[in-house]
Design an enzyme around this catalytic site. Sequence first.
Site, PDB file in Angstrom:
ATOM      1  N   THR A 184      39.431  39.101  41.654  1.00 55.34           N
ATOM      2  CA  THR A 184      38.353  38.128  41.537  1.00 55.34           C
ATOM      3  C   THR A 184      37.373  38.593  40.476  1.00 55.34           C
ATOM      4  OG1 THR A 184      36.475  37.119  42.656  1.00 55.34           O
ATOM      5  CG2 THR A 184      37.181  39.256  43.502  1.00 55.34           C
ATOM      6  N   GLU A 219      37.158  37.708  48.797  1.00 54.49           N
ATOM      7  CA  GLU A 219      36.974  38.898  49.652  1.00 54.49           C
ATOM      8  C   GLU A 219      37.037  38.573  51.139  1.00 54.49           C
ATOM      9  OE1 GLU A 219      35.323  38.170  46.945  1.00 54.49           O
ATOM     10  OE2 GLU A 219      34.531  39.935  45.918  1.00 54.49           O
ATOM     11  N   LYS A 251      30.644  29.167  37.923  1.00 54.80           N
ATOM     12  CA  LYS A 251      31.854  28.602  38.504  1.00 54.80           C
ATOM     13  C   LYS A 251      32.066  27.194  37.983  1.00 54.80           C
ATOM     14  CE  LYS A 251      34.391  29.876  42.407  1.00 54.80           C
ATOM     15  NZ  LYS A 251      34.672  29.786  43.818  1.00 54.80           N
ATOM     16  N   TRP A 260      36.078  30.976  37.939  1.00 56.88           N
ATOM     17  CA  TRP A 260      34.987  31.785  37.394  1.00 56.88           C
ATOM     18  C   TRP A 260      34.994  31.861  35.875  1.00 56.88           C
ATOM     19  CZ3 TRP A 260      31.352  32.592  40.610  1.00 56.88           C
ATOM     20  CH2 TRP A 260      31.606  32.855  41.950  1.00 56.88           C
TER      21      TRP A 260
END
Length: 543
Positions: free
Chosen positions: A190, A334, A442, A447
């Site tokens: 990420t 996460e 975003k 992202w």
Amino acid sequence: MNRQREVAGAGRMQPWSMTVDRFIDHAARWHADREIVSFRDDEKVERTSYAALRADASRLSHALLTDGIVPGDRVATLAMNGRGHLAAWYGIAGIGAVCHTLNPRMSEDQLAWIVDHAQDRLLFADGAFAQTALGLARRCPSLARIVWLSPPHGVEESAGPSIEVYSQGQPADCRWGAFDEELAAGLCYTSGTTGNPKGVLYSHRSNVLHTLITVQPDAFGLSALDTIMPIVPMYHANAWGLAFAAPAVGAKLVLPGARLDGRTLYDRMRREGVTFAAAVPTAWLGLLDYMESGGGALPDLRRIVVGGAAMTEQLLRRFDALGIEAIAAWGMTELSPVGGVSTATPAVAAMAADERISFRLKQGRVPFGVDMRIADEADRELPRDGRAPGALQMRGPAVAAGYFRLDESPLTADGFLRTGDIATIDPQGYVKITDRAKDIIKSGGEWISSLEIETLASLCPGVATATVIGVPHPRWDERPLLLLVARPGAAIDIEGVRDELTRKLPKWWVPDSIETIDELPLGSTGKVDKAALRNQRSSKGEA
Ligand code: AMP
């Protein structure tokens, strides 16, 4: 592994390690003929079943073992949601190797960094991403082979075997599992914080528990009667767990492939009788535009999940008008990724429709298995009064405790994950994200690193400082805005900066607007105060 220990007073239950191969074993045994429909990028439609998928994944497992893949090895995928990707996902994890889903929307440079960091040994790729896959194979010495999930576009046949050829002749019954449930099953990088991408390393156990968490009625509420379409890609935090949840409940699974425009989504959902689907707001806007412009109704579609970015009131009301319940969900890579789902409590259910909307628009409340709090700078919990914002922190068995091959801990001293989101929590338990502490944008659920754009822009002639902020955008949710301060006496060639960014970055990362500015607001530590800049911009009506 047998988790029963010699403990005084221990329960006497069977050992049953929670490994993800259980999902496919269960579906192949109890929902054997339930269909999996897959739309390939060459427009072919493949129909298979859980029993057949189990056999395909087994053959693949044997091929991987023959190739010397051992438990713990990372095997990468570069693919949209499809049958081959699903077979690879289970074939890899079933033998204790780690399925590393790469995001094809990243640039080749970014992917090469990630593959090197993960030391991926093999790559399963959709033919549509052939150029990137070959680029990675050239640049990353750890990659021994590419296996094609669909025919590669514009490259030599010899570049690697197809998945069918790769698994040909292998036995269709691999004995999976039989390892510790704490072993890693999946890896997903990420960019949701500053600096280099970070790898979230899911365990078998965390994925199984996350599935049990998300199928609950107050979360996604999935059952054997559903036809599930994960529009959200498998590389985006495991398609929010749906590739585990569908076989777990025995739902029909529809894998939409690469074309995610409104008309294509509509046709596929209508034809296959999709009852439940999940996507970022941008994908939903395309579908709504198509349906409202005379495309037609979706009588089977009952519930959709809108996540990855905030749901707007307009989106919610447009779906209400079509008789489709849009449920907001918040999460992060996460968190495996579900953090909160905006389903009703009794008090909210009893409200008038308009009053209920303000709750439906929040990011949600926690299902069993997830805990959250908002905290002050000393990580002390703040009241759940719906007014005081604080740093949102999370805890649970499917919440990351650290990152792959990185020492830095994302946890507080008492074990909560710092999300980087700023939020309020109301007395009903609904969380509302009010800001983002992390300097990242975003756009359409993906992202964009402000840091990377700033670094490149600041190297351009005449630029003293470069600052990127996200500004609201009706379709993409957020888009980057680049603000440049010139060196004393120098002039900035804005088109020159744009050209440089276009050369070095993925096209959709290039800011729509680049402006020069005389000075930037500074925060207490002397850093550019991006929150103040964002506020200035939104009050000026930049959206
Ligand atoms: P990712 O790891 O790519 O799933 O991104 C996680 C981040 O996306 C969160 O920390 C939030 O900043 C943002 N996000 C995800 N879902 C939502 C939502 N429903 N509303 C607002 N922001 C969201």
